[in-house]
Design an enzyme around this catalytic site. Sequence first.
Site, mmCIF file in Angstrom:
data_model
loop_
_atom_site.group_PDB
_atom_site.id
_atom_site.type_symbol
_atom_site.label_atom_id
_atom_site.label_comp_id
_atom_site.label_asym_id
_atom_site.label_seq_id
_atom_site.Cartn_x
_atom_site.Cartn_y
_atom_site.Cartn_z
ATOM 1 C CD GLU A 171 1.212 -3.839 5.650
ATOM 2 O OE1 GLU A 171 1.908 -3.033 6.319
ATOM 3 O OE2 GLU A 171 0.078 -3.564 5.227
ATOM 4 C CG HIS A 221 -0.355 0.046 2.524
ATOM 5 N ND1 HIS A 221 0.000 1.231 3.133
ATOM 6 C CD2 HIS A 221 -0.041 -0.940 3.411
ATOM 7 C CE1 HIS A 221 0.509 0.967 4.336
ATOM 8 N NE2 HIS A 221 0.507 -0.341 4.525
ATOM 9 C CD GLU A 278 -2.941 -1.877 5.304
ATOM 10 O OE1 GLU A 278 -3.094 -2.898 6.007
ATOM 11 O OE2 GLU A 278 -2.518 -0.794 5.779
ATOM 12 C CD GLU A 279 -1.763 2.200 7.576
ATOM 13 O OE1 GLU A 279 -2.467 1.792 8.510
ATOM 14 O OE2 GLU A 279 -0.551 1.926 7.468
ATOM 15 C CG ASP A 287 2.593 0.602 7.941
ATOM 16 O OD1 ASP A 287 2.247 -0.050 6.952
ATOM 17 O OD2 ASP A 287 1.802 0.925 8.848
ATOM 18 C CG HIS A 311 0.421 2.983 12.643
ATOM 19 N ND1 HIS A 311 -0.955 3.011 12.663
ATOM 20 C CD2 HIS A 311 0.759 2.299 11.525
ATOM 21 C CE1 HIS A 311 -1.417 2.353 11.602
ATOM 22 N NE2 HIS A 311 -0.391 1.911 10.907
ATOM 23 C CG ASP A 316 -2.970 3.766 2.491
ATOM 24 O OD1 ASP A 316 -2.524 2.786 1.841
ATOM 25 O OD2 ASP A 316 -3.755 3.648 3.448
#
Lengths: 436, 436
Positions: free
Chosen positions: A192, A101, A168-169, A134, A392, A103
């Site tokens: 990931e 992903h 994805e997030e 990520d 994150h 995003d």
Amino acid sequence: MSYYKKIIQDYISNNKESAIDLLKQLVMENSVSGNESRAQALVLEKLRELDMDLDVWEPDIEELQDNPYFISTRENFKGSPNIVATLKGTSGGKSMILNGHIDVVPEGNIQQWTYPPYSATVKDNKLYGRGATDMKGGNVSLILAMEAIKNSGITLKGNVYFQSVIEEESGGAGTLATILRGYTADGVIIPEPTNMKFFIKQQGSMWFRLKVKGKVAHGGTRYEGVSAIEKSMLIIQQIQKLEQIRNERIEDPLYDGVPIPIPINLGTIHGGTWPSSVSDLVILEGRFGVAPSERLEDAKEEFENWIKEVKNLDNWFVDNPVEVEWFGARWVPGSVEADSELVQTLQRNYSQITNQNPVIEAAPWGTDGGLFSQVLEIPMIVFGPGETKVAHYPDEYIDLDQMFLAAEIIACTLIDWCGVQDQNVGEGAYENKEVL
Amino acid sequence: MSYYKKIIQDYISNNKESAIDLLKQLVMENSVSGNESRAQALVLEKLRELDMDLDVWEPDIEELQDNPYFISTRENFKGSPNIVATLKGTSGGKSMILNGHIDVVPEGNIQQWTYPPYSATVKDNKLYGRGATDMKGGNVSLILAMEAIKNSGITLKGNVYFQSVIEEESGGAGTLATILRGYTADGVIIPEPTNMKFFIKQQGSMWFRLKVKGKVAHGGTRYEGVSAIEKSMLIIQQIQKLEQIRNERIEDPLYDGVPIPIPINLGTIHGGTWPSSVSDLVILEGRFGVAPSERLEDAKEEFENWIKEVKNLDNWFVDNPVEVEWFGARWVPGSVEADSELVQTLQRNYSQITNQNPVIEAAPWGTDGGLFSQVLEIPMIVFGPGETKVAHYPDEYIDLDQMFLAAEIIACTLIDWCGVQDQNVGEGAYENKEVL
């Protein structure tokens, strides 16, 4: 080590700088949901150099929204393109989807970052920035793996589909859109940040919203009201108990090292409108972890029933039940058998290259992989560079050596999985062409 | 009953409709902080009819802000005029300030109102609407009291200052501005909604803000973070304990019927930015009740020290102390002696008119009265129509008969307190002029 695999190793070893440059550029583009287009433009530019077949489109929410797996907080995906690039095989080999992903989650409190989150600062062979681990680092591993194959003149038999997806997030609308567009394959790798572990099971999750009611009053006579903030404390305690009960059920040894295999995270709390009034409403939002083998519907039902039970602890809730709403993001849980061909093939290459056996674990979080598992029912594994724990977080970073190692392992796995065209016989034959 | 008091009674009895009309118009003007000018225009129109000396000004924040009693969340008071109207006495009598605030608190959740909050609906002799009881009904009592005296041709010896002030709900900047402009008197009546009780002591209060810190993490591995929401629960429990300790100290029998004489109200809570992240900050705001005899500084110190103590309960707070901030509104506590002349005069008139003794209590909330008590050090009593418990609530209303009764008691008190000019001798002489 096979001839081809030595070529791959050499290629990657000689092309690290350009891969780091690509990662830097990607991290410098803040690609939070709704803002992915410039990062995708960088990906496209790179894929064009590799002469791959490109499919670029903005997913159409009208087409997606009737699908039971669709979830999104957005009204449309204008300006947020999905990309699928196909490295076409000659035929006769198995196909593979490489999914990542584009995003990222917001950077949070910028004060907590040592380097600015979009500066892509490299220090001690680590690249720092939001999205580094990520999962733009993983995406670069995928691109570098395909580049190594392509630029080394290796022709695969099976197709490789590289997917750079949005959302994805926020629940996987980008990957779902690739599935509804018809993309499928014999296997899927999602890099990931597993810190190079094999995540063969993954936690699913759903977002919930709770509305806890109170009764307004002047703060000076607060005993005449009912504080929604105080009532929320009881709800939070109940949620903590449910988390404990649900996790005590998890007996899979893959979760042995994980303190809370399927957490219930209360992420936000908002209540009250005036310091000297008693608050009559608190809204709690959170993420409800779902076990790999659990149905989303069963998990929802358990949570809703549990929240209803608070009326037995406090009469207030008899006439003022807590409202439960499922909203926003949702990740479908997923799993693949440890003895499946996909896991075995990846494992063989991992061991050959690292001289170690991989650590096999269950993931504490969901990925778009659940959609491949549950919608397409194809084998999918999550394996990638970067430390899970920095995703994150402030000071998110990726270890660049891991990124190159992942690229090599994935490229070599593609060679085994898809097969190489210019060999006399089938799969594995090229294994004889040993390096001098 | 004196001749004059019978005249007053008759006047009020014959002029109820116009007073209700005035209250309706006032309630229909939403006069939350910053939006008081149209309601004040209605007050001015009425005062002009009474031919009073008018002083209308927008308080100057530059002049106010150095005063230790000043507090406000506003940057200026443009468009928010204060009014002081003087009913000039001939001389030789005691003067009285009649103080009421024109600002109201926001209506809250409009769904919880039976009638729209600014419709001023009258039903069963009650007028419903935001501000009806807190305190436009009391203001109309004051205006009607002065109107009855003036229009009945009664001339007082002492001055009466009617103050229609801004900003009571946000800490008293309007009343402070009247004090700094030079207004003072021998006594003050504030008809906040006491349900016709005498509030001779009043709770003070201050607004606080707490910042509770956590450590961000992905919700799927929430055990790697520290939830500011969970840490806030401990803080809330600590605040509940402090409230208990502080209230156990209150021994004044005036508070006997009050469940929590000096509450600590947690009014708002806001924390977290993302459902699937661990929240690293929760902000709590509330109102800290201060006992009538307590110094604001002592109350602050106790609260701050108590919050510091949480580090002994949870190590997290050693390196991550909760920040305490005092902000926004603050009401100074106040009190007047039960045997003071002001209380006695009001009490005599109350008893004569109602044939009952008043209920004397301590107020569970602050008013601008604290400023008269502590800055001017003049006797002040809070006594007015309307039920305390509907203030700041949906379906706020005022009992119109109470409004008229309060007007009569206050008018008669003014006659005694200020004295009437056209009598042979001093105070009390007119008591002989009995009605036939």
